[in-house]
Design a protein around this motif. Structure first.
Motif, PDB file in Angstrom:
ATOM      1  N   LEU A   4      -8.195  -0.601   7.526  1.00 54.34           N
ATOM      2  CA  LEU A   4      -8.346  -0.252   6.124  1.00 54.34           C
ATOM      3  C   LEU A   4      -7.928   1.202   5.962  1.00 54.34           C
ATOM      4  O   LEU A   4      -8.461   2.075   6.663  1.00 54.34           O
ATOM      5  N   SER A  21      -7.163   4.022  -3.578  1.00 51.03           N
ATOM      6  CA  SER A  21      -6.547   2.795  -3.075  1.00 51.03           C
ATOM      7  C   SER A  21      -6.992   2.548  -1.652  1.00 51.03           C
ATOM      8  O   SER A  21      -7.285   3.501  -0.915  1.00 51.03           O
ATOM      9  N   CYS A  22      -7.013   1.302  -1.268  1.00 51.13           N
ATOM     10  CA  CYS A  22      -7.350   0.937   0.103  1.00 51.13           C
ATOM     11  C   CYS A  22      -6.465  -0.233   0.508  1.00 51.13           C
ATOM     12  O   CYS A  22      -6.609  -1.343  -0.022  1.00 51.13           O
ATOM     13  N   VAL A  23      -5.564   0.026   1.433  1.00 57.45           N
ATOM     14  CA  VAL A  23      -4.667  -1.012   1.927  1.00 57.45           C
ATOM     15  C   VAL A  23      -5.310  -1.685   3.127  1.00 57.45           C
ATOM     16  O   VAL A  23      -5.739  -1.013   4.073  1.00 57.45           O
ATOM     17  N   SER A  25      -5.064  -4.426   6.247  1.00 61.61           N
ATOM     18  CA  SER A  25      -4.142  -5.172   7.095  1.00 61.61           C
ATOM     19  C   SER A  25      -4.905  -5.854   8.221  1.00 61.61           C
ATOM     20  O   SER A  25      -5.944  -5.363   8.667  1.00 61.61           O
ATOM     21  N   GLU A  71      -8.429  -5.731  -7.336  1.00 64.38           N
ATOM     22  CA  GLU A  71      -7.768  -6.134  -6.106  1.00 64.38           C
ATOM     23  C   GLU A  71      -6.389  -6.688  -6.429  1.00 64.38           C
ATOM     24  O   GLU A  71      -6.218  -7.423  -7.399  1.00 64.38           O
ATOM     25  N   LYS A  75      -0.410  -7.143  -2.674  1.00 66.43           N
ATOM     26  CA  LYS A  75      -0.259  -5.867  -1.974  1.00 66.43           C
ATOM     27  C   LYS A  75      -1.354  -5.642  -0.946  1.00 66.43           C
ATOM     28  O   LYS A  75      -1.360  -4.608  -0.269  1.00 66.43           O
ATOM     29  N   LYS A  76      -2.311  -6.568  -0.877  1.00 70.52           N
ATOM     30  CA  LYS A  76      -3.447  -6.447   0.050  1.00 70.52           C
ATOM     31  C   LYS A  76      -4.115  -5.094  -0.125  1.00 70.52           C
ATOM     32  O   LYS A  76      -4.371  -4.372   0.860  1.00 70.52           O
ATOM     33  N   THR A  77      -4.364  -4.774  -1.362  1.00 72.76           N
ATOM     34  CA  THR A  77      -4.909  -3.467  -1.702  1.00 72.76           C
ATOM     35  C   THR A  77      -6.053  -3.623  -2.688  1.00 72.76           C
ATOM     36  O   THR A  77      -5.983  -4.459  -3.598  1.00 72.76           O
ATOM     37  N   TYR A  79      -8.562  -1.263  -5.316  1.00 64.84           N
ATOM     38  CA  TYR A  79      -8.515  -0.008  -6.054  1.00 64.84           C
ATOM     39  C   TYR A  79      -9.891   0.327  -6.602  1.00 64.84           C
ATOM     40  O   TYR A  79     -10.719  -0.547  -6.834  1.00 64.84           O
ATOM     41  N   CYS A  95     -13.732   2.717   1.790  1.00 67.22           N
ATOM     42  CA  CYS A  95     -13.619   1.298   1.512  1.00 67.22           C
ATOM     43  C   CYS A  95     -14.116   0.528   2.735  1.00 67.22           C
ATOM     44  O   CYS A  95     -14.070   1.031   3.861  1.00 67.22           O
TER      45      CYS A  95
END
Length: 128
Positions: A4, A21-23, A25, A71, A75-77, A79, A95
């Protein structure tokens, strides 16, 4: 490997806005939920905003009506839109994610300990 990556923090004047934002994976949890927590100097980490897999949301009373979690699955993100910021919103924002969430669970504004995966934190400083 689950990662994250939070970003978007910075300095803002009271009354202003910021968006975090928090990506995410490597994570495909079952009945998962995502959350934003924050920790101010000398204080315990506290829950701020949460979103479950069915897009239900929940907020701490202190940010209700000012913050909004969302969400973007493509983008798998996730906010966190923060409006009408106050000086006591100053904190490091994290996050986090966990499995096994329900709508009722996130409405309880969960504590940090059950969350499994964490981002590295991003500083938000609100000056008056």
């Amino acid at each position: 490997q689950v990662q994250l990556m939070g970003s978007g923090g910075g300095s803002v004047q009271a009354g202003g806005s910021a968006k975090l934002s928090c990506v995410v994976s490597g994570y495909s949890g079952s009945s998962s939920c995502m959350g934003w927590f924050r920790q101010a100097p000398g204080k315990e980490r506290e829950g701020v905003a949460f979103i479950s897999q069915d897009k239900s949301t929940a907020y701490a009373e202190s940010v209700q009506g000012r913050f909004s979690i969302s969400e973007d699955n493509a983008k798998k993100t996730i906010y966190l839109q923060m409006d009408s910021l106050k000086s006591n919103d100053t904190a490091i924002y994290y996050c986090a994610a966990r499995d096994g969430c329900t709508r009722a669970y996130i409405r309880s504004v969960p504590s940090p300990s059950p969350f499994t995966y964490w981002g590295q934190g991003t500083q938000v400083t609100v000056s008056s």
